[in-house]
Write a protein that holds these residues in place. Structure first.
Motif, mmCIF file in Angstrom:
data_model
loop_
_atom_site.group_PDB
_atom_site.id
_atom_site.type_symbol
_atom_site.label_atom_id
_atom_site.label_comp_id
_atom_site.label_asym_id
_atom_site.label_seq_id
_atom_site.Cartn_x
_atom_site.Cartn_y
_atom_site.Cartn_z
ATOM 1 N N VAL A 176 0.862 -1.179 0.000
ATOM 2 C CA VAL A 176 0.000 0.000 0.000
ATOM 3 C C VAL A 176 0.900 1.232 0.000
ATOM 4 C CG1 VAL A 176 -1.882 1.209 1.147
ATOM 5 C CG2 VAL A 176 -1.697 -1.271 1.362
ATOM 6 N N THR A 177 0.817 2.045 -1.044
ATOM 7 C CA THR A 177 1.623 3.254 -1.161
ATOM 8 C C THR A 177 0.695 4.436 -1.345
ATOM 9 O OG1 THR A 177 3.369 1.964 -2.246
ATOM 10 C CG2 THR A 177 3.529 4.363 -2.378
ATOM 11 N N ASP A 178 0.709 5.358 -0.403
ATOM 12 C CA ASP A 178 -0.168 6.531 -0.448
ATOM 13 C C ASP A 178 -1.622 6.122 -0.681
ATOM 14 O OD1 ASP A 178 1.836 8.514 -0.055
ATOM 15 O OD2 ASP A 178 2.505 8.140 -2.104
ATOM 16 N N GLY A 179 -2.031 5.076 0.019
ATOM 17 C CA GLY A 179 -3.416 4.637 -0.044
ATOM 18 C C GLY A 179 -3.765 3.769 -1.242
ATOM 19 N N TYR A 180 -2.811 3.541 -2.149
ATOM 20 C CA TYR A 180 -3.081 2.705 -3.329
ATOM 21 C C TYR A 180 -2.494 1.322 -3.100
ATOM 22 C CZ TYR A 180 -3.861 1.501 -8.219
ATOM 23 O OH TYR A 180 -4.311 0.909 -9.386
ATOM 24 N N ALA A 181 -3.357 0.329 -3.110
ATOM 25 C CA ALA A 181 -2.964 -1.031 -2.733
ATOM 26 C C ALA A 181 -2.874 -1.929 -3.958
ATOM 27 C CB ALA A 181 -3.969 -1.611 -1.742
ATOM 28 N N ILE A 182 -1.755 -2.629 -4.076
ATOM 29 C CA ILE A 182 -1.563 -3.660 -5.096
ATOM 30 C C ILE A 182 -1.316 -4.967 -4.362
ATOM 31 C CG2 ILE A 182 -0.163 -4.473 -7.017
ATOM 32 C CD1 ILE A 182 0.425 -1.605 -7.733
ATOM 33 N N THR A 183 -2.181 -5.933 -4.580
ATOM 34 C CA THR A 183 -2.141 -7.193 -3.847
ATOM 35 C C THR A 183 -1.953 -8.351 -4.816
ATOM 36 O OG1 THR A 183 -3.596 -6.306 -2.140
ATOM 37 C CG2 THR A 183 -3.386 -8.694 -2.256
ATOM 38 N N ILE A 184 -0.994 -9.227 -4.511
ATOM 39 C CA ILE A 184 -0.724 -10.420 -5.324
ATOM 40 C C ILE A 184 -1.025 -11.644 -4.472
ATOM 41 C CG2 ILE A 184 0.990 -11.711 -6.641
ATOM 42 C CD1 ILE A 184 2.513 -9.072 -6.998
ATOM 43 N N ILE A 185 -1.916 -12.491 -4.962
ATOM 44 C CA ILE A 185 -2.341 -13.692 -4.243
ATOM 45 C C ILE A 185 -1.824 -14.903 -5.006
ATOM 46 C CG2 ILE A 185 -4.318 -14.986 -3.384
ATOM 47 C CD1 ILE A 185 -5.827 -12.184 -3.808
ATOM 48 N N THR A 186 -1.068 -15.756 -4.333
ATOM 49 C CA THR A 186 -0.482 -16.936 -4.974
ATOM 50 C C THR A 186 -0.871 -18.184 -4.208
ATOM 51 O OG1 THR A 186 1.433 -15.603 -5.634
ATOM 52 C CG2 THR A 186 1.663 -17.998 -5.784
ATOM 53 N N SER A 187 -1.384 -19.169 -4.922
ATOM 54 C CA SER A 187 -1.763 -20.443 -4.314
ATOM 55 C C SER A 187 -1.156 -21.575 -5.132
ATOM 56 C CB SER A 187 -3.294 -20.582 -4.276
ATOM 57 O OG SER A 187 -3.674 -21.835 -3.742
ATOM 58 N N ARG A 188 -0.420 -22.460 -4.470
ATOM 59 C CA ARG A 188 0.213 -23.596 -5.152
ATOM 60 C C ARG A 188 -0.429 -24.873 -4.623
ATOM 61 N NH1 ARG A 188 3.624 -24.752 -8.886
ATOM 62 N NH2 ARG A 188 5.394 -26.164 -8.714
ATOM 63 N N VAL A 189 -0.934 -25.695 -5.551
ATOM 64 C CA VAL A 189 -1.749 -26.852 -5.199
ATOM 65 C C VAL A 189 -1.211 -28.082 -5.924
ATOM 66 C CG1 VAL A 189 -4.120 -27.710 -5.023
ATOM 67 C CG2 VAL A 189 -3.708 -25.250 -5.126
ATOM 68 N N VAL A 190 -1.272 -29.237 -5.270
ATOM 69 C CA VAL A 190 -0.865 -30.495 -5.879
ATOM 70 C C VAL A 190 -2.058 -31.447 -5.934
ATOM 71 C CG1 VAL A 190 -0.078 -31.466 -3.673
ATOM 72 C CG2 VAL A 190 0.801 -32.400 -5.830
ATOM 73 N N ASN A 191 -2.210 -32.124 -7.043
ATOM 74 C CA ASN A 191 -3.225 -33.161 -7.197
ATOM 75 C C ASN A 191 -2.667 -34.451 -6.611
ATOM 76 O OD1 ASN A 191 -5.203 -34.960 -7.956
ATOM 77 N ND2 ASN A 191 -4.687 -34.914 -10.139
ATOM 78 N N ARG A 192 -3.250 -34.917 -5.520
ATOM 79 C CA ARG A 192 -2.737 -36.100 -4.843
ATOM 80 C C ARG A 192 -3.350 -37.388 -5.379
ATOM 81 N NH1 ARG A 192 -3.088 -34.742 1.507
ATOM 82 N NH2 ARG A 192 -5.303 -35.009 1.029
ATOM 83 N N ARG A 193 -4.287 -37.266 -6.304
ATOM 84 C CA ARG A 193 -4.964 -38.456 -6.799
ATOM 85 C C ARG A 193 -4.164 -39.123 -7.912
ATOM 86 N NH1 ARG A 193 -11.154 -37.427 -7.957
ATOM 87 N NH2 ARG A 193 -11.136 -39.688 -7.784
ATOM 88 N N ASP A 194 -4.545 -40.353 -8.236
ATOM 89 C CA ASP A 194 -3.897 -41.117 -9.296
ATOM 90 C C ASP A 194 -4.563 -40.901 -10.642
ATOM 91 O OD1 ASP A 194 -2.085 -42.244 -7.493
ATOM 92 O OD2 ASP A 194 -3.493 -43.859 -6.969
ATOM 93 N N GLN A 195 -5.403 -39.883 -10.740
ATOM 94 C CA GLN A 195 -6.092 -39.579 -11.985
ATOM 95 C C GLN A 195 -6.261 -38.072 -12.102
ATOM 96 O OE1 GLN A 195 -9.530 -41.890 -10.780
ATOM 97 N NE2 GLN A 195 -10.779 -40.023 -10.693
ATOM 98 N N PRO A 196 -6.492 -37.557 -13.318
ATOM 99 C CA PRO A 196 -6.668 -36.105 -13.495
ATOM 100 C C PRO A 196 -7.824 -35.593 -12.643
ATOM 101 C CG PRO A 196 -6.352 -37.178 -15.606
ATOM 102 C CD PRO A 196 -6.519 -38.282 -14.598
ATOM 103 N N THR A 197 -7.652 -34.405 -12.059
ATOM 104 C CA THR A 197 -8.647 -33.833 -11.146
ATOM 105 C C THR A 197 -8.826 -32.352 -11.451
ATOM 106 O OG1 THR A 197 -8.042 -35.391 -9.404
ATOM 107 C CG2 THR A 197 -9.231 -33.408 -8.727
ATOM 108 N N GLU A 198 -10.066 -31.882 -11.407
ATOM 109 C CA GLU A 198 -10.341 -30.460 -11.577
ATOM 110 C C GLU A 198 -10.098 -29.741 -10.265
ATOM 111 O OE1 GLU A 198 -14.355 -29.327 -12.440
ATOM 112 O OE2 GLU A 198 -13.689 -27.599 -13.632
ATOM 113 N N ILE A 199 -9.220 -28.759 -10.283
ATOM 114 C CA ILE A 199 -8.845 -27.998 -9.095
ATOM 115 C C ILE A 199 -9.389 -26.587 -9.224
ATOM 116 C CG2 ILE A 199 -6.904 -27.025 -7.796
ATOM 117 C CD1 ILE A 199 -5.340 -29.525 -8.423
ATOM 118 N N GLU A 200 -10.033 -26.111 -8.171
ATOM 119 C CA GLU A 200 -10.679 -24.804 -8.187
ATOM 120 C C GLU A 200 -9.845 -23.764 -7.440
ATOM 121 O OE1 GLU A 200 -14.426 -25.587 -6.382
ATOM 122 O OE2 GLU A 200 -15.337 -26.312 -8.239
#
Length: 890
Positions: free
Chosen positions: A38-62
């Motif tokens: 946040v600089t002079d009231g202006y906020a830039i936010t970066i959101i990072t999420s790292r996920v692993v598929n633990r199944r033995d088949q393809p999976t849709e991750i949200e």
């Protein structure tokens, strides 16, 4: 430079609310980072999420992210095993083909929708191969707004599972210095969170790195990790000079909020809707808030009260001084306001403007405040004519503030009318704290300090708004622009305004007034672009014809240049080969998000009726007919022709046992219901829902589908202060993931794992296991897979059904009284099949809807003949205000 470091052992801070909804057996979020600057009231936010598929088949991750409504998404990308997929911002028309194709396929991920008072939700998903990883990264930007003397940063942290590498790092840089900061909210813990003194400091760092164990131990946490909100408030040093001005790369930003000014007495008129739609809690809360606001008037203020329905009812014909005697009488009047009749907004506002114009006082500030919950229904009903009438009556002499109560109000009408008259519109959410919302808004405008404020910049160009009718204590005026020829030597700012009866000018500077940026050089330019786009969108709402198109084009050009997702741009979310691109859309305030045309709405209402031939099939509109004998044989048709047959028997002494065959072909005994609850039952089944409206210019009715990713109004009984809302589970599951009951000022939140009962002071959390607890006006009886909630003469049963490792919730509702209720639990179900037919248009409620070839279908209801309908898109249905069962927050 001074520096403050705040270590939060169990707290989180960001400008977005982020959560992912995993099935723990499918994938694991092992890294979750938020970096916000946040600089002079202006906020830039970066959101990072790292996920692993633990199944033995393809999976849709949200990936789900909640961000502030005022924020613009500026970047989104996914990385899968080293391959990067970037989102591309395009003009909405250019992205329309991809958007339409996605909608026609029934896809709705990659969507931004309004989900609450201050938040929007971005949702996307991607199919990940077995044991592979995906990284989601989203960036959003926002200018924080100063209200009541402080800026606020807010988070609702709900990752839905403890995360091994969970970090939130926030850096706040302000010139001049930060003078105070405070941590609030449900996640705040004074033992585990400390914050240092901020005086003479201009940097505040927040580090939140909780361990997995700490993510489950806080008061608002559990086995599913963090679940609560946190609010950081702060402010900076203010003085009596021109304020703080920052220059960077040929652009400037000016924060003007002087102190040491004398308050100006005000003339304020409250125009209060007392029509029949304000019945129940709305009217009670309005009365309570008005009594409180009257008590806060200063002795030298003058005020007036006007209530209206189909007629206008002024308390007095002229403004009166806010002395003890007059305020006391006005409070008594406020306590007696009753709801009835229709809504004549035009006459009420014209009378309010006339009263202010006929009672001018030198050196005072006049304000007109309207509170309404509906559209004009009598008198002048054309919104365009009403807006012109009001603008002519006010004639730029004072601001109009419009407060829209609830979700059914025509907010765009109020917003345009406010902007045309130098005011703002604010939505008041129909909730237990609506009176606090009303009082909070009034506090923002209670103390005017300056009127007719003009900010002048010699040597400046491409300026944002520079004229403001009022400056209020605790607020802030922000102006940005370019410096001509990038020559700071010829740049000269000043502010002129009226304070009471005298003209004042601010041109003196102090050592910190003008600063050349050394941090985030591009932020000043981006702040200018953000503020320009926001104000152009407001301007566009007020304009017509060529001027409107020019404003729209300016918004489009700036949005594309700075990669902002705005109402005129979309972000095309690219995906790996074989998966369809998705389109990110930003809604307007009050707008329901677009839905897939022809998509499935996977929850439906079925009604029960007696088999007695002398007793007609029940058509539920919130009423129940008493009958002491008979057998109920309800029936509704499910997908692929499957029928669901709830059956029950009843006698006058023992009550009724109700059972149902579930969509999964299991027979479930739901409850033994006392006879007082027996006359009417409504249950959620798996029928595909199609809604129908009568048309004007056609023999066929108009029909439309709705799908998941929505928060739905299941039931609302205003007389009993009882409402039930639900959130659908995502496809292909059939059921609800969450159901929330509002019982007066008590909130009962039910999800697939536990139940939380909160009355605002005490919170009780119970799991799905046998238990009985007292609630307001009744009891909650809990078992492993059934929750029974008895509130006066209403009964709600929520079944929990397991399917493929996922729990689904199913509500069943019964009510004895004849109280009017609304919501999906009071709607007749429809079953249909598609047939082809020529195209055409139909008219409903004065609006024309286009239907395409092949969009006619047949529908049937139990014991009803089959008839045909025109089908229009869900987007058109929502835009045309045909569907009233969406809510923005549970």
């Amino acid at each position: 430079m001074g520096k403050i470091v705040v270590q939060l052992a169990l707290l989180g801070l960001m400008l977005a609310v982020v959560y992912t909804l995993p099935n723990k057996e499918d994938w694991d979020i092992y890294k979750y980072h938020i970096n916000s600057t946040v600089t002079d009231g202006y906020a830039i936010t970066i959101i990072t999420s790292r996920v692993v598929n633990r199944r033995d088949q393809p999976t849709e991750i949200e990936f789900h992210v909640k961000i502030p409504k005022n924020a613009f998404i500026s970047q989104f990308k996914m990385s899968i095993e080293g391959q990067m997929y970037d989102g591309v911002v395009k003009a909405k028309e250019e992205a329309q083909q991809q958007y339409s194709e996605a909608m026609s396929r029934g896809q709705s991920a990659g969507l931004v929708s309004s989900v609450g008072r201050s938040l929007e939700e971005f949702t996307t998903s991607v199919t990940v191969a077995a044991h592979q990883k995906v990284t989601f990264e989203l960036t959003h930007e926002e200018l924080l707004k100063r209200r009541l003397g402080q800026y606020e940063l807010q988070i609702y942290a709900r990752p839905m599972q403890p995360v091994n590498d969970f970090k939130i790092d926030v850096s706040i840089y302000e010139q001049p210095d930060i003078v105070f900061s405070e941590v609030k909210g449900g996640l705040n813990n004074p033992i585990l969170a400390t914050i240092g003194a901020a005086e003479s400091q201009n940097q505040l760092d927040v580090h939140f790195h909780p361990t997995v164990e700490q993510q489950t131990l806080c008061g608002a946490c559990g086995d599913d990790g963090l679940n609560g909100d946190l609010v950081i408030v702060y402010d900076v040093f203010r003085d009596e000079t021109l304020g703080h001005l920052k220059e960077s790369d040929g652009f400037f930003v000016h924060h003007f909020a002087p102190t040491g000014l004398a308050r100006i007495s005000k003339n304020v008129i409250f125009v209060i809707d007392q029509s029949g739609s304000m019945q129940g809690r709305k009217m009670r809360q309005t009365r309570a808030a008005l009594v409180h606001i009257l008590a806060d008037l200063a002795m030298d203020d003058y005020f007036g009260l006007i209530t209206f329905n189909h007629a206008v009812h002024p308390w007095k014909r002229e403004l009166v001084q806010a002395n003890e005697h007059n305020v006391g009488i006005a409070k008594e009047f406020a306590r007696t306001i009753e709801d009835h009749g229709s809504t004549d907004i035009n006459s009420a506002l014209l009378d309010g403007a006339k009263m202010l114009n006929q009672n001018p006082r030198d050196g005072s500030a006049s304000i007109l405040i309207l509170l309404t919950d509906g559209d004009p229904t009598t008198g002048e009903r054309n919104p365009v004519i009403i807006q012109k009438n009001v603008m002519r009556a006010i004639n730029k002499k004072f601001p109009l503030y419009c407060l829209g109560f609830g979700h059914d109000v025509n907010f765009e009408f109020l917003e345009k009318m406010s902007l045309e008259n130098s005011g703002v519109a604010r939505r008041i959410y129909d909730d237990t704290d609506a009176d606090l919302q009303l009082k909070g808004f009034y506090a923002e405008v209670a103390t005017p300090l300056l009127t007719n404020v003009m900010l002048i910049y010699e040597g400046g160009a491409n300026l944002t708004q520079t004229n403001f009718s009022h400056y209020y204590n605790g607020s802030e005026i922000v102006v940005a622009g370019q410096i001509t020829d990038n020559n700071i030597e010829t740049f000269s700012p000043r502010v002129v305004a009226i304070s009471g009866n005298k003209h004042v000018e601010f041109s003196e500077t102090n050592s910190s007034t003008v600063m050349t940026a050394s941090l985030s050089e591009s932020n000043t330019r981006r702040l200018w672009a953000y503020l320009t786009v926001k104000q152009l969108l407001d301007k566009e709402l007020q304009l017509d014809g060529e001027e409107k198109e020019r404003a729209k084009q300016e918004v489009l050009e700036l949005s594309l240049k700075y990669r902002f997702v705005t109402p005129h741009t979309s972000m095309v979310v690219t995906k790996p080969p074989g998966e369809n691109a998705q389109v990110l859309h930003k809604p307007k305030e009050g707008e329901k998000h677009p839905l897939p045309r022809g998509g499935f709405f996977r929850s439906v209402v079925s009604s029960l009726h007696y088999d007695d031939p002398s007793f007609p099939a029940q058509r539920l509109h919130g009423t129940a007919n008493r009958r002491r004998q008979g057998t109920m044989h309800p029936s509704s048709r499910g997908p692929a022709g499957r029928r669901v047959h709830p059956q029950g028997s009843m006698d006058s002494d023992r009550g009724m046992t109700w059972s149902a065959s579930s969509p999964m072909s299991e027979s479930i005994t739901v409850a033994r219901i006392p006879s007082v609850f027996a006359p009417t039952l409504v249950s959620i089944t798996t029928v595909l829902q199609r809604f129908v409206r009568k048309t004007v210019n056609g023999s066929l009715p108009l029909c439309y589908d709705l799908n998941e990713f929505m928060l739905l109004k299941l039931l609302h009984n205003p007389n009993r202060e009882l409402s039930i809302n639900g959130q659908l589970e995502s496809y292909p599951s059939v059921g609800f993931k969450r159901i929330v009951i509002h019982n007066q000022n008590q909130r009962i939140d039910i999800n697939q794992r536990h139940i939380r009962v909160n009355d605002g002071q005490n919170a009780t959390k119970i799991r799905w296991e046998p238990n009985i607890i007292d609630i307001q006006r009744g009891k909650l009886i809990q078992s492993h897979n059934k929750t029974t909630i008895m509130i006066e003469d209403s009964l709600l049963i929520i079944m929990r059904h397991e399917k493929k490792g996922k729990s689904l919730l199913w509500p069943i509702f019964s009510q004895v009284s004849n109280d009017p209720v609304e919501g999906l639990l009071a709607v007749k179900p429809l079953v249909y099949e598609s047939v082809s037919a020529p195209s055409g248009t139909v008219t409903v409620s004065g609006k024309t809807f286009t239907v395409s070839e092949g969009d006619i279908f047949d529908y049937s209801v139990t014991s009803a003949p089959r008839i045909k309908c025109w089908l229009t898109s869900a987007e058109n249905a929502l835009e045309g205000r045909l569907f009233d069962f969406l809510v923005s927050d549970l």
